[in-house]
Write a protein that holds these residues in place. Sequence first.
Motif, short mmCIF file in Angstrom:
data_model
loop_
_atom_site.label_atom_id
_atom_site.label_comp_id
_atom_site.label_asym_id
_atom_site.label_seq_id
_atom_site.Cartn_x
_atom_site.Cartn_y
_atom_site.Cartn_z
N GLY A 286 0.79 -1.23 0.00
CA GLY A 286 0.00 0.00 0.00
C GLY A 286 0.81 1.27 0.00
O GLY A 286 0.25 2.37 0.07
N LYS A 287 2.14 1.16 -0.06
CA LYS A 287 3.02 2.32 -0.04
C LYS A 287 3.75 2.46 -1.37
O LYS A 287 3.78 1.55 -2.17
N ARG A 288 4.37 3.63 -1.57
CA ARG A 288 5.16 3.83 -2.77
C ARG A 288 6.55 3.23 -2.57
O ARG A 288 7.01 3.04 -1.44
N ALA A 289 7.21 2.94 -3.66
CA ALA A 289 8.59 2.48 -3.58
C ALA A 289 9.48 3.62 -3.11
O ALA A 289 9.26 4.79 -3.48
N MET A 290 10.47 3.31 -2.29
CA MET A 290 11.36 4.36 -1.80
C MET A 290 12.75 3.81 -1.53
O MET A 290 12.93 2.61 -1.29
N PRO A 291 13.76 4.71 -1.56
CA PRO A 291 15.13 4.28 -1.22
C PRO A 291 15.18 3.70 0.19
O PRO A 291 14.41 4.12 1.07
#
Length: 308
Positions: A286-291
């Motif tokens: 449910g979250k965006r991809a992130m570093p």
Amino acid sequence: MRVVFMGTPDFSVGTLRELAKAGHEIAGVISQPDKPKGRGKNLQPTPVKEAAMELGLPVYQPQKVRDPEFIQVMKELNPDVIVVVAFGQIIPKEILHMPKYGCINVHASLLPAYRGAAPIQWAVITGEKCTGVTSMQMDAGIDTGDMLLSKSVDIGENETAEELHDRLSVLGAEVMRETISALQAGELHPVKQDDKQSTHAPILTKELSKIDWNDTAQHIHDKIRGLYSWPGATCEFKGKVIKIHSSRLAGECSGKPGEVSESDKRLVVCCGDGNAVEILVLQAPGKRAMPAGDFLRGNPIEKGAFFE
């Protein structure tokens, strides 16, 4: 030369544009039917259809290319050659043998290696250092026709299948342009494939996604690269499925397979061969991809925790 072009996805577009740029007469462009996309389920034209319309070329979208009505359309288009690039349907013998020069396909591997639906992804997943594209004279088999021209490229250590796809699309257009030019000049010298040297590149499924941390660091890294961007490589952390978008090799590691050895600014996970991978980009449900650094600030992971 009078050409009918058959293709559907982004990979095919460069070849269509290159043939038009080279001055060939594109009698028609055949692409898969439009499909509903997005929340509104509006019909979305295929990338090849969009390019053909931009070029002012006639487009045909048969449900099945083996239907008698469509075969009659092909006869009326009367091509000297049919160029096929990632079309998406099996071409019947009646069409294969219709043009004077038959059907020529460009395939994203160095045949006979990686015959099948996903040659780019499997070349990365299996850790190949080199791949390429091959033009071939199509026959009734799956990527089994006589080879015409090929060109190779090195695969980068951290290159993803998506990045390799874009490079091979450009190379494929170049190879097809040269193939048609050599065909016109009578300079092609077909070479039969050695079936004993063939390998298979089956369609990707979500069942391939799960990472096995008992595997070697190299194999895990290759899997993450090869399954990006679909279906993606996944693992579990505290019961949640985490998608891993990007990684790199991180050297030796003394922990157990799946154990987190660093979780401050870097996220490093031990593998089964005593080496580790560093997870660079990841995505929680449910979250965006992130570093990884950004992810860890909002989702602390303790050193010694385990990915499953």
